[in-house]
Design a protein around this motif. Structure first.
Motif, short mmCIF file in Angstrom:
data_model
loop_
_atom_site.label_atom_id
_atom_site.label_comp_id
_atom_site.label_asym_id
_atom_site.label_seq_id
_atom_site.Cartn_x
_atom_site.Cartn_y
_atom_site.Cartn_z
N ALA A 127 -6.60 -6.64 -11.73
CA ALA A 127 -7.23 -5.97 -12.74
C ALA A 127 -7.95 -4.69 -12.42
O ALA A 127 -8.09 -3.87 -13.06
N THR A 128 -8.66 -4.81 -11.24
CA THR A 128 -9.50 -3.72 -10.70
C THR A 128 -8.39 -2.51 -10.41
O THR A 128 -8.96 -1.45 -10.95
N VAL A 129 -7.40 -2.83 -9.69
CA VAL A 129 -6.45 -1.52 -9.32
C VAL A 129 -5.94 -1.08 -10.91
O VAL A 129 -5.77 0.06 -10.77
N GLY A 130 -5.58 -1.88 -11.74
CA GLY A 130 -5.18 -1.54 -12.94
C GLY A 130 -6.12 -0.74 -13.85
O GLY A 130 -5.74 0.17 -14.41
N PHE A 131 -7.35 -1.10 -13.60
CA PHE A 131 -8.33 -0.07 -14.21
C PHE A 131 -8.54 1.28 -13.85
O PHE A 131 -8.44 2.35 -14.49
N PHE A 132 -8.16 1.39 -12.23
CA PHE A 132 -8.27 2.86 -11.83
C PHE A 132 -6.85 3.39 -12.05
O PHE A 132 -6.77 4.78 -12.06
N VAL A 133 -5.99 2.54 -12.03
CA VAL A 133 -4.45 3.11 -12.60
C VAL A 133 -4.67 4.03 -13.93
O VAL A 133 -3.97 4.80 -14.33
N GLY A 134 -5.49 3.37 -14.90
CA GLY A 134 -5.92 3.94 -15.94
C GLY A 134 -6.10 5.45 -16.08
O GLY A 134 -6.13 6.20 -16.87
N SER A 135 -6.86 6.27 -14.79
CA SER A 135 -7.02 7.34 -14.66
C SER A 135 -5.86 8.37 -14.92
O SER A 135 -5.88 9.65 -14.98
N ILE A 136 -4.61 7.79 -14.94
CA ILE A 136 -3.26 8.52 -15.20
C ILE A 136 -3.61 9.46 -16.73
O ILE A 136 -2.72 10.23 -17.01
N SER A 137 -4.52 8.89 -17.48
CA SER A 137 -4.71 9.57 -18.72
C SER A 137 -5.20 10.93 -18.44
O SER A 137 -5.23 11.73 -19.47
N LEU A 138 -5.43 11.26 -17.20
CA LEU A 138 -5.78 12.48 -17.16
C LEU A 138 -4.78 13.58 -16.94
O LEU A 138 -5.20 14.73 -17.08
N LEU A 139 -3.66 13.13 -16.99
CA LEU A 139 -2.46 14.13 -16.87
C LEU A 139 -2.35 14.75 -18.39
O LEU A 139 -2.20 15.91 -18.00
N PRO A 140 -2.30 14.14 -19.35
CA PRO A 140 -2.42 14.98 -20.52
C PRO A 140 -3.43 16.12 -20.81
O PRO A 140 -3.50 17.18 -21.20
N VAL A 141 -4.69 15.41 -20.38
CA VAL A 141 -5.90 16.28 -20.37
C VAL A 141 -5.47 17.83 -19.49
O VAL A 141 -5.66 18.92 -20.11
N VAL A 142 -5.13 17.48 -18.25
CA VAL A 142 -4.91 18.80 -17.46
C VAL A 142 -3.76 19.50 -17.73
O VAL A 142 -3.62 20.64 -17.86
N GLY A 143 -2.49 18.79 -18.32
CA GLY A 143 -1.29 19.43 -18.59
C GLY A 143 -1.19 20.16 -19.85
O GLY A 143 -1.03 21.40 -19.95
N VAL A 144 -2.30 19.83 -20.82
CA VAL A 144 -2.63 20.50 -22.24
C VAL A 144 -3.22 21.69 -21.78
O VAL A 144 -2.99 22.96 -22.28
N ARG A 145 -4.08 21.83 -20.90
CA ARG A 145 -5.01 23.13 -20.47
C ARG A 145 -4.23 23.99 -19.63
O ARG A 145 -4.56 25.09 -19.38
N ALA A 146 -3.08 23.24 -18.87
CA ALA A 146 -2.48 24.49 -17.89
C ALA A 146 -1.57 25.43 -18.54
O ALA A 146 -1.33 26.33 -17.72
#
Length: 269
Positions: A127-146
């Motif tokens: 569950a802990t590693v799954g929570f940090f895997v949730g940081s993949i949500s930063l891809l669309p944040v950076v991708g849209v700004r790029a």
């Protein structure tokens, strides 16, 4: 909206195909999104999709327990997506990338090194590693700004889909082959992607750093590919010749002065 009014004023989309503009003017942004997609595909494919079978095959964990832990990790991943997006909005994307993907690297080792453990520890660490895997949500944040508005949709979709097709397809093959030599292969691979995200992409505005990250990723990929064709001992021995090549390249491509003593040291090494 103001964005579409700007597009209408520029009429950029009418002059040439957006993909041509992407390949000519936005290569750096495409590489950034592709590298982040590599991290995303690794997290999803290895941690979420491959790990239940890995738990059963390598550590002989009962299927029901492996799938239960996987379900809990999927829930914490979903919560993590919301949390890391909120953290990005509140304190900045760079900090969220460092904490999220750095945490993914650390917790991946915590999870895989703790196996098989107990049912409680399995669920907790997964569950802990799954929570940090949730940081993949930063891809669309950076991708849209790029990408600028006029080519944003094309740039993001092209970079993401091309990279996911390549890395999403190769990752299971790499892990399966690597796992034959090291059962901790999933941990090493996920941790490497976490470090790439936390350290490499935080300097994404610097061209030389971005080039170095890309070349390092290429070197890792070619080394892993060599394991398909060479015994691991031979591949490791060749890899240990890196100081020789570094010295040669420094002398011939960087115009560094390499004195006799250093050549002697390289030869003895």
């Amino acid at each position: 909206t103001p964005i579409f009014q700007e597009l209408q004023a520029r009429k950029a989309a009418d002059r040439e195909l957006p993909i041509k503009t992407i390949l000519r003017d936005h290569r750096e942004a495409s590489v950034i999104v592709a590298l982040m997609t590599w991290i995303l595909s690794t997290a999803v494919v290895v941690v979420v999709l491959m790990t239940p079978g890995y738990l059963q095959k390598v550590f002989h964990i009962v299927a029901a327990d492996a799938l239960k832990a996987n379900a809990v990790a999927t829930v914490t991943l979903t919560i993590g997506c919301v949390f890391w997006g909120w953290l990005s909005d509140k304190f900045g994307t760079k900090l969220a990338m460092i904490l999220g993907w750095g945490g993914m690297a650390v917790t991946a080792y915590m999870f895989y090194l703790n196996l098989p453990g107990t049912n409680a520890s399995l669920i907790c660490t997964y569950a802990t590693v799954g929570f940090f895997v949730g940081s993949i949500s930063l891809l669309p944040v950076v991708g849209v700004r790029a990408f600028p508005p006029e080519v944003r949709f094309t740039g993001l979709s092209f970079s993401y889909n091309m990279a996911y097709a390549v890395f999403g397809g190769l990752t299971p093959i790499i892990i399966s082959v690597w796992q034959q030599a090291d059962v901790m292969a999933p941990a090493h691979y996920v941790a490497a992607m976490g470090v790439l995200g936390a350290e490499g992409l935080r300097a994404m505005a610097q061209r030389r750093v971005l080039l170095r990250c890309g070349l390092d990723a290429l070197g890792t990929f070619t080394y892993l590919t060599s394991l398909f064709h060479l015994p691991i001992g031979n591949a490791t021995a060749i890899n240990l010749a890196a100081p020789l090549f570094m010295t040669l390249f420094a002398a011939f491509f960087m115009a560094e002065r390499v004195r006799g003593a250093r050549w002697l040291a390289v030869g003895f090494g």
